[in-house]
Design a protein around this motif. Structure first.
Motif, PDB file in Angstrom:
ATOM      1  N   VAL A   1     -24.528  -1.791 -36.221  1.00 11.81           N
ATOM      2  CA  VAL A   1     -23.561  -2.874 -36.413  1.00 11.81           C
ATOM      3  C   VAL A   1     -24.119  -3.868 -37.432  1.00 11.81           C
ATOM      4  N   GLU A   2     -23.321  -4.171 -38.453  1.00 11.45           N
ATOM      5  CA  GLU A   2     -23.735  -5.112 -39.483  1.00 11.45           C
ATOM      6  C   GLU A   2     -22.681  -6.209 -39.618  1.00 11.45           C
TER       7      GLU A   2
ATOM      8  N   LYS B   1     -10.974 -24.484 -38.460  1.00  8.83           N
ATOM      9  CA  LYS B   1     -10.801 -23.090 -38.854  1.00  8.83           C
ATOM     10  C   LYS B   1     -11.183 -22.170 -37.707  1.00  8.83           C
ATOM     11  N   PRO B   2     -10.210 -21.464 -37.114  1.00 10.53           N
ATOM     12  CA  PRO B   2     -10.519 -20.568 -36.007  1.00 10.53           C
ATOM     13  C   PRO B   2     -11.379 -19.402 -36.484  1.00 10.53           C
ATOM     14  N   LEU B   3     -12.205 -18.905 -35.585  1.00 13.72           N
ATOM     15  CA  LEU B   3     -13.032 -17.749 -35.913  1.00 13.72           C
ATOM     16  C   LEU B   3     -12.204 -16.478 -35.848  1.00 13.72           C
ATOM     17  N   VAL B   4     -12.269 -15.704 -36.901  1.00 11.11           N
ATOM     18  CA  VAL B   4     -11.617 -14.393 -36.958  1.00 11.11           C
ATOM     19  C   VAL B   4     -12.670 -13.381 -37.373  1.00 11.11           C
ATOM     20  N   ILE B   5     -12.706 -12.258 -36.701  1.00 13.18           N
ATOM     21  CA  ILE B   5     -13.665 -11.207 -37.052  1.00 13.18           C
ATOM     22  C   ILE B   5     -12.896  -9.969 -37.485  1.00 13.18           C
ATOM     23  N   ASN B   6     -12.966  -9.653 -38.757  1.00 12.60           N
ATOM     24  CA  ASN B   6     -12.377  -8.437 -39.294  1.00 12.60           C
ATOM     25  C   ASN B   6     -13.484  -7.399 -39.464  1.00 12.60           C
ATOM     26  N   GLY B   7     -13.104  -6.144 -39.557  1.00 14.41           N
ATOM     27  CA  GLY B   7     -14.132  -5.133 -39.745  1.00 14.41           C
ATOM     28  C   GLY B   7     -13.584  -3.735 -39.850  1.00 14.41           C
ATOM     29  N   ARG B   8     -14.493  -2.821 -40.026  1.00 13.37           N
ATOM     30  CA  ARG B   8     -14.147  -1.406 -40.097  1.00 13.37           C
ATOM     31  C   ARG B   8     -15.322  -0.599 -39.566  1.00 13.37           C
ATOM     32  N   THR B   9     -15.048   0.623 -39.145  1.00 22.64           N
ATOM     33  CA  THR B   9     -16.092   1.523 -38.682  1.00 22.64           C
ATOM     34  C   THR B   9     -15.952   2.857 -39.405  1.00 22.64           C
ATOM     35  N   TYR B  10     -17.079   3.427 -39.715  1.00 21.90           N
ATOM     36  CA  TYR B  10     -17.073   4.764 -40.306  1.00 21.90           C
ATOM     37  C   TYR B  10     -18.455   5.381 -40.147  1.00 21.90           C
ATOM     38  N   GLU B  11     -18.462   6.682 -39.863  1.00 18.40           N
ATOM     39  CA  GLU B  11     -19.697   7.448 -39.715  1.00 18.40           C
ATOM     40  C   GLU B  11     -20.691   6.764 -38.786  1.00 18.40           C
ATOM     41  N   GLY B  12     -20.208   6.244 -37.677  1.00 17.09           N
ATOM     42  CA  GLY B  12     -21.092   5.636 -36.697  1.00 17.09           C
ATOM     43  C   GLY B  12     -21.598   4.257 -37.058  1.00 17.09           C
ATOM     44  N   ARG B  13     -20.998   3.639 -38.049  1.00 18.03           N
ATOM     45  CA  ARG B  13     -21.441   2.332 -38.517  1.00 18.03           C
ATOM     46  C   ARG B  13     -20.275   1.342 -38.477  1.00 18.03           C
TER      47      ARG B  13
ATOM     48  N   MET C   1      -9.674  -3.774 -37.275  1.00 18.93           N
ATOM     49  CA  MET C   1      -9.759  -4.554 -36.053  1.00 18.93           C
ATOM     50  C   MET C   1      -9.869  -6.009 -36.435  1.00 18.93           C
ATOM     51  N   ASP C   2      -9.391  -6.881 -35.558  1.00 19.40           N
ATOM     52  CA  ASP C   2      -9.630  -8.302 -35.765  1.00 19.40           C
ATOM     53  C   ASP C   2      -9.434  -9.037 -34.451  1.00 19.40           C
ATOM     54  N   SER C   3     -10.267 -10.049 -34.253  1.00 20.61           N
ATOM     55  CA  SER C   3     -10.183 -10.894 -33.070  1.00 20.61           C
ATOM     56  C   SER C   3     -10.244 -12.325 -33.536  1.00 20.61           C
TER      57      SER C   3
ATOM     58  N   LEU D   1     -16.617 -12.653 -30.207  1.00 22.92           N
ATOM     59  CA  LEU D   1     -17.584 -11.602 -30.506  1.00 22.92           C
ATOM     60  C   LEU D   1     -17.567 -10.534 -29.420  1.00 22.92           C
ATOM     61  N   ASP D   2     -17.554 -10.956 -28.154  1.00 18.94           N
ATOM     62  CA  ASP D   2     -17.519  -9.991 -27.053  1.00 18.94           C
ATOM     63  C   ASP D   2     -16.315  -9.061 -27.168  1.00 18.94           C
ATOM     64  N   GLU D   3     -15.153  -9.634 -27.474  1.00 21.26           N
ATOM     65  CA  GLU D   3     -13.943  -8.822 -27.609  1.00 21.26           C
ATOM     66  C   GLU D   3     -14.091  -7.804 -28.739  1.00 21.26           C
ATOM     67  N   THR D   4     -14.674  -8.255 -29.839  1.00 23.10           N
ATOM     68  CA  THR D   4     -14.846  -7.368 -30.993  1.00 23.10           C
ATOM     69  C   THR D   4     -15.814  -6.244 -30.680  1.00 23.10           C
ATOM     70  N   LEU D   5     -16.962  -6.585 -30.074  1.00 21.51           N
ATOM     71  CA  LEU D   5     -17.969  -5.568 -29.767  1.00 21.51           C
ATOM     72  C   LEU D   5     -17.450  -4.583 -28.718  1.00 21.51           C
ATOM     73  N   THR D   6     -16.701  -5.079 -27.740  1.00 15.70           N
ATOM     74  CA  THR D   6     -16.145  -4.205 -26.701  1.00 15.70           C
ATOM     75  C   THR D   6     -15.160  -3.199 -27.289  1.00 15.70           C
ATOM     76  N   ALA D   7     -14.460  -3.609 -28.353  1.00 18.59           N
ATOM     77  CA  ALA D   7     -13.456  -2.734 -28.973  1.00 18.59           C
ATOM     78  C   ALA D   7     -14.067  -1.690 -29.902  1.00 18.59           C
ATOM     79  N   LEU D   8     -15.357  -1.776 -30.173  1.00 18.35           N
ATOM     80  CA  LEU D   8     -15.982  -0.801 -31.077  1.00 18.35           C
ATOM     81  C   LEU D   8     -16.014   0.584 -30.439  1.00 18.35           C
ATOM     82  N   PRO D   9     -15.866   1.623 -31.236  1.00 20.31           N
ATOM     83  CA  PRO D   9     -15.941   2.991 -30.697  1.00 20.31           C
ATOM     84  C   PRO D   9     -17.306   3.254 -30.059  1.00 20.31           C
TER      85      PRO D   9
END
Length: 233
Positions: free
Chosen positions: A57-58, A14-26, A1-3, A43-51
Motif C-alpha cells: 500500500v502506497e 476541506k473534507p478528507l477524500v481518499i482516491n486510489g486504484r489497485t493493480y497487481e497486488g499493489r 475507490m473513494d472515501s 482511512l479505515d473505510e478505505t483500507l477495509t475496502a481493499l482487495p
C-alpha cells in the motif's frame, strides 16, 4: 475507490477524500484535503475496502493541505494496518504545513512510518578556537526546541477541543477570506500573544460571533488584531 469525511463546517474546510486504484497486488492511494477529526475513520473505510490480495500500500500525501494531531491518529491506524497485514506500507510526498507537523512530532518527513531519523539540524562540532559561536548556536537551538515543544503541546491539546477550534477557524476564514492554514496560525499566535489557552481563544471568538454574544476579552482582541496583521498584511 473513494472515501470521504466532512468536518463540522462543511463547505468551509476541506473534507478528507481518499482516491486510489489497485493493480497487481499493489494499492496506490491519494488522500486529498485535511487530516482532522474523522480522518482515521476514512482511512479505515478505505483500507477495509481493499482487495484481500493487496500486498503493498502506497499513499501519496501531496494533496493533504492541513493536519492537526488527528493526523497522528491517521498514521497510527496506517501503521496498525501494516503490522496486522505484514505488508509494506508507505506514506510519502508530504509538504507544507503537514510536513511541518511531522517535523514537530519528530517523525521522518520522507515517510513517517519509518523509524525516526537523526535530527536534520545536527552538524559537526564547532572548532575549539571559536567557543562563543558554539554557545550562540546552542542557545538558538535550545530556543527553537522550546518553541517546537510548545507547538506540539498545543497540537495535542487541540484534538480534545477540536469542534470549537473548527468553528473559530471557520469564523476567521469567513471574516478575513483566509485559508485554513492562515486561520490556524492566527489562532495559535493570538493564544501566544495574549497568554491565553488556544481552546479559550477559540471559545471566545465563537461566542462573540453570535447575535448577542459577548465580545472576546480585550487582551484577546488586541492579540487577534496583531496576529491577523502579521499573517495577512
Amino acid at each position: 475507490m473513494d472515501s470521504a469525511a466532512h468536518t463540522t463546517l462543511a463547505g468551509r474546510l476541506k473534507p478528507l477524500v481518499i482516491n486510489g486504484r489497485t493493480y497487481e497486488g499493489r494499492a496506490e492511494l491519494r488522500p486529498r484535503g485535511e487530516l482532522v477529526h474523522g480522518c482515521a475513520d476514512v482511512l479505515d473505510e478505505t483500507l477495509t475496502a481493499l482487495p484481500s490480495d493487496v500486498r503493498r500500500v502506497e499513499l501519496d500525501m501531496a494533496d493533504v493541505v492541513f493536519m492537526d494531531t488527528a493526523g497522528l491518529q491517521f498514521l497510527e491506524r496506517l501503521d496498525h494496518y501494516r503490522r496486522l497485514r505484514h505488508i509494506p506500507v508507505a506514506a510519502t510526498h508530504w509538504s507544507g504545513q503537514p510536513r511541518r507537523i511531522l517535523e514537530l512530532a519528530g517523525l521522518d518527513t520522507t515517510d513517517p512510518l519509518h523509524a525516526t531519523p537523526p535530527p536534520a539540524t545536527a552538524s559537526a562540532p564547532a572548532p575549539e578556537a571559536d567557543p562563543p559561536a558554539c554557545s550562540v548556536v546552542a542557545l538558538e537551538r535550545a530556543e527553537q526546541l522550546h518553541m517546537l515543544r510548545t507547538e506540539v503541546r498545543q497540537l495535542r491539546q487541540a484534538i480534545v477541543s477540536r469542534p470549537v477550534i473548527d468553528q473559530a477557524r471557520g469564523i476567521l476564514m469567513a471574516a478575513h477570506a483566509c485559508t485554513p492554514d492562515d486561520a490556524w496560525h492566527i489562532l495559535r499566535e493570538t493564544s501566544q500573544l495574549s497568554n491565553t489557552k488556544l481552546h479559550t481563544v477559540a471559545a471566545a471568538l465563537t461566542a462573540g460571533a453570535g447575535t448577542d454574544g459577548p465580545p472576546p476579552p480585550e487582551a484577546v482582541r488586541t492579540a487577534l488584531r496583531t496576529a491577523v496583521t502579521r499573517r495577512l498584511h
